[in-house]
Design a protein around this motif. Structure first.
Motif, PDB file in Angstrom:
ATOM      1  N   LEU A 167       1.168  -0.833   0.372  1.00  0.00           N
ATOM      2  CA  LEU A 167       0.206   0.143  -0.114  1.00  0.00           C
ATOM      3  C   LEU A 167       0.667   1.161  -0.102  1.00  0.00           C
ATOM      4  N   ARG A 168       0.621   1.516  -0.920  1.00  0.00           N
ATOM      5  CA  ARG A 168       1.463   3.550  -1.378  1.00  0.00           C
ATOM      6  C   ARG A 168       0.579   4.336  -0.318  1.00  0.00           C
ATOM      7  N   VAL A 169       0.702   4.731   0.359  1.00  0.00           N
ATOM      8  CA  VAL A 169      -0.171   5.863   1.328  1.00  0.00           C
ATOM      9  C   VAL A 169       0.215   6.881   0.889  1.00  0.00           C
ATOM     10  N   LYS A 170       1.117   6.989   0.267  1.00  0.00           N
ATOM     11  CA  LYS A 170       1.503   8.763  -0.167  1.00  0.00           C
ATOM     12  C   LYS A 170       1.676   8.726  -1.364  1.00  0.00           C
ATOM     13  N   LYS A 171       2.184   9.567  -2.093  1.00  0.00           N
ATOM     14  CA  LYS A 171       3.285  10.093  -4.227  1.00  0.00           C
ATOM     15  C   LYS A 171       4.579  10.203  -3.678  1.00  0.00           C
ATOM     16  N   ASN A 172       5.170   9.309  -3.997  1.00  0.00           N
ATOM     17  CA  ASN A 172       7.037   9.628  -4.143  1.00  0.00           C
ATOM     18  C   ASN A 172       7.480   9.141  -2.232  1.00  0.00           C
ATOM     19  N   THR A 173       6.302   7.972  -1.439  1.00  0.00           N
ATOM     20  CA  THR A 173       6.743   6.926  -0.542  1.00  0.00           C
ATOM     21  C   THR A 173       6.512   6.156  -1.013  1.00  0.00           C
ATOM     22  N   ASN A 174       7.854   5.190  -0.400  1.00  0.00           N
ATOM     23  CA  ASN A 174       7.740   3.745  -0.599  1.00  0.00           C
ATOM     24  C   ASN A 174       6.406   2.631  -0.262  1.00  0.00           C
ATOM     25  N   PRO A 175       5.504   2.284  -0.153  1.00  0.00           N
ATOM     26  CA  PRO A 175       4.773   1.289   0.652  1.00  0.00           C
ATOM     27  C   PRO A 175       5.256   0.779   1.221  1.00  0.00           C
ATOM     28  N   ILE A 176       3.926   0.281   2.055  1.00  0.00           N
ATOM     29  CA  ILE A 176       3.802  -0.413   3.449  1.00  0.00           C
ATOM     30  C   ILE A 176       3.250  -2.065   3.046  1.00  0.00           C
ATOM     31  N   TYR A 177       3.575  -2.856   3.708  1.00  0.00           N
ATOM     32  CA  TYR A 177       3.199  -4.407   3.304  1.00  0.00           C
ATOM     33  C   TYR A 177       1.990  -4.771   4.374  1.00  0.00           C
ATOM     34  N   ILE A 178       1.232  -5.260   4.276  1.00  0.00           N
ATOM     35  CA  ILE A 178      -0.067  -5.243   5.393  1.00  0.00           C
ATOM     36  C   ILE A 178      -0.236  -6.663   4.603  1.00  0.00           C
ATOM     37  N   SER A 179      -0.710  -7.591   6.045  1.00  0.00           N
ATOM     38  CA  SER A 179      -1.236  -8.983   6.267  1.00  0.00           C
ATOM     39  C   SER A 179      -1.585  -9.370   6.845  1.00  0.00           C
ATOM     40  N   PRO A 180      -2.407 -10.484   6.948  1.00  0.00           N
ATOM     41  CA  PRO A 180      -3.305 -10.833   8.216  1.00  0.00           C
ATOM     42  C   PRO A 180      -2.295 -11.160   9.412  1.00  0.00           C
ATOM     43  N   GLY A 181      -2.174 -11.265  10.797  1.00  0.00           N
ATOM     44  CA  GLY A 181      -2.192 -11.669  11.536  1.00  0.00           C
ATOM     45  C   GLY A 181      -2.794 -12.976  11.858  1.00  0.00           C
ATOM     46  N   ASN A 182      -3.894 -12.406  12.924  1.00  0.00           N
ATOM     47  CA  ASN A 182      -4.584 -14.050  12.754  1.00  0.00           C
ATOM     48  C   ASN A 182      -6.346 -14.188  13.140  1.00  0.00           C
ATOM     49  N   ASN A 183      -7.116 -14.583  13.228  1.00  0.00           N
ATOM     50  CA  ASN A 183      -8.306 -13.796  12.781  1.00  0.00           C
ATOM     51  C   ASN A 183      -9.604 -12.996  11.980  1.00  0.00           C
ATOM     52  N   ILE A 184      -8.080 -12.914  11.252  1.00  0.00           N
ATOM     53  CA  ILE A 184      -9.362 -11.347  10.098  1.00  0.00           C
ATOM     54  C   ILE A 184      -8.414 -12.056   8.734  1.00  0.00           C
ATOM     55  N   SER A 185      -9.345 -11.499   7.290  1.00  0.00           N
ATOM     56  CA  SER A 185      -9.025 -11.466   6.177  1.00  0.00           C
ATOM     57  C   SER A 185      -7.767 -10.994   5.745  1.00  0.00           C
ATOM     58  N   VAL A 186      -7.892 -11.486   4.502  1.00  0.00           N
ATOM     59  CA  VAL A 186      -6.462 -10.768   3.975  1.00  0.00           C
ATOM     60  C   VAL A 186      -7.010  -9.150   4.132  1.00  0.00           C
ATOM     61  N   GLU A 187      -8.473  -9.218   2.773  1.00  0.00           N
ATOM     62  CA  GLU A 187      -9.455  -8.257   2.255  1.00  0.00           C
ATOM     63  C   GLU A 187      -9.330  -7.031   3.995  1.00  0.00           C
ATOM     64  N   SER A 188      -9.994  -7.935   4.831  1.00  0.00           N
ATOM     65  CA  SER A 188     -10.359  -7.320   5.553  1.00  0.00           C
ATOM     66  C   SER A 188      -8.883  -6.226   6.830  1.00  0.00           C
ATOM     67  N   SER A 189      -8.228  -7.263   6.057  1.00  0.00           N
ATOM     68  CA  SER A 189      -6.792  -6.292   6.932  1.00  0.00           C
ATOM     69  C   SER A 189      -5.822  -4.636   6.114  1.00  0.00           C
ATOM     70  N   LEU A 190      -6.590  -5.271   5.136  1.00  0.00           N
ATOM     71  CA  LEU A 190      -6.039  -3.669   4.393  1.00  0.00           C
ATOM     72  C   LEU A 190      -7.416  -3.080   4.420  1.00  0.00           C
ATOM     73  N   LYS A 191      -8.782  -3.363   4.524  1.00  0.00           N
ATOM     74  CA  LYS A 191      -9.282  -2.117   5.480  1.00  0.00           C
ATOM     75  C   LYS A 191      -9.588  -1.456   6.973  1.00  0.00           C
ATOM     76  N   VAL A 192      -8.862  -2.545   7.454  1.00  0.00           N
ATOM     77  CA  VAL A 192      -8.866  -1.505   8.836  1.00  0.00           C
ATOM     78  C   VAL A 192      -7.171  -0.906   8.615  1.00  0.00           C
ATOM     79  N   ILE A 193      -5.898  -0.679   8.399  1.00  0.00           N
ATOM     80  CA  ILE A 193      -5.542  -0.345   8.539  1.00  0.00           C
ATOM     81  C   ILE A 193      -5.358   1.011   7.625  1.00  0.00           C
ATOM     82  N   ILE A 194      -6.383   0.838   6.615  1.00  0.00           N
ATOM     83  CA  ILE A 194      -6.708   2.081   5.852  1.00  0.00           C
ATOM     84  C   ILE A 194      -7.238   3.110   6.650  1.00  0.00           C
ATOM     85  N   LYS A 195      -8.168   2.274   7.309  1.00  0.00           N
ATOM     86  CA  LYS A 195      -8.869   3.681   8.010  1.00  0.00           C
ATOM     87  C   LYS A 195      -8.315   4.042   9.422  1.00  0.00           C
TER      88      LYS A 195
END
Length: 221
Positions: A167-195
């Motif tokens: 996930l590239r949060v801002k233009k010209n910054t390196n992306p961060i890497y998001i993945s589930p730890g436990n008890n959550i789905s891949v897609e939900s992990s991204l949604k939570v981080i974005i919020k």
DNA sequence: GCGACAG
DNA sequence: ATCTTGTCGC
């Protein structure tokens, strides 16, 4: 059998307990915590590890509770075995928490790991909590660069399995890497981080956990 | 076999 | 991974 092989076996056993489905309703999150760890001397071993857990209100990102843990450690940094260096002091802080937050966000990977047992997954399994990994650099996984614009993201795969996102949060910054730890789905992990993103590259829980450690270290010196 | 490799 | 300051690129 050498030590690392035994630790790999522990990781494989813990990975059997992974749950990659949402255990909670991610549209009704009340509290979220950030976890980070630093060291008295980051380049030495043994040394003292210091961890922080900062609990925030999910809507306002106001701080509700903060705890710290300290632990003498004698395990070096070895890629893919980070949890064995940082988890002992994290657990010292964890047992001081008065209120258990709905979700924990760790500085590091979740299942974006060769044995699906990055530090966020390891923590999530042994505490049976909902956890997400948020790393600043890549450990493993294949992906195409996200577009160079705010909040652009791309899928990260390990052997054709979707394990998370860059996930590239801002233009010209390196992306961060998001993945589930436990008890959550891949897609939900991204949604939570974005919020959890406010005005900075890192989600507020992790950013504040890191800043509080800086303050804590300054008090020691 | 070789390179890459969270914090 | 620390810490501090300045500098560069978009």
């Amino acid at each position: 059998m050498n030590n690392l092989q035994e630790l790999e076996k522990i990781q494989y056993e813990l990975a059997k307990k992974l749950n990659l489905n949402d255990k909670i309703d991610i549209n009704n999150i009340k509290t979220v915590a950030g976890i980070d760890t630093t060291f008295l001397n980051p380049w030495e071993n043994p040394t003292k590890a210091i961890s922080s857990i900062i609990v925030l209100d999910f809507e306002t990102m106001d701080i509700i509770e903060e705890v710290f843990g300290e632990k003498e450690i004698d395990f070096p940094y070895i890629p893919t075995f980070l949890a064995f260096r940082e988890l002992p002091s994290i657990m010292e802080a964890y047992q001081k928490l008065k209120t258990k937050p709905d979700i924990f966000i760790l500085d590091g990977q979740g299942i974006m790991h060769p044995r699906k047992m990055g530090i966020a997954s390891h923590f999530g399994v042994i505490t049976d909590s909902v956890s997400i990994g948020c790393g600043k650099t890549r450990l493993i996984g294949n992906f195409k660069e996200p577009e160079n614009k705010p909040m652009a993201y791309s899928e990260v795969y390990i052997k054709n399995q979707l394990v998370g996102y860059a996930l590239r949060v801002k233009k010209n910054t390196n992306p961060i890497y998001i993945s589930p730890g436990n008890n959550i789905s891949v897609e939900s992990s991204l949604k939570v981080i974005i919020k959890c993103i406010r005005n900075y590259k890192l989600p507020e829980p992790v950013r504040l956990a890191h800043n509080k450690l800086k303050d804590y270290l300054r008090l020691l010196s």
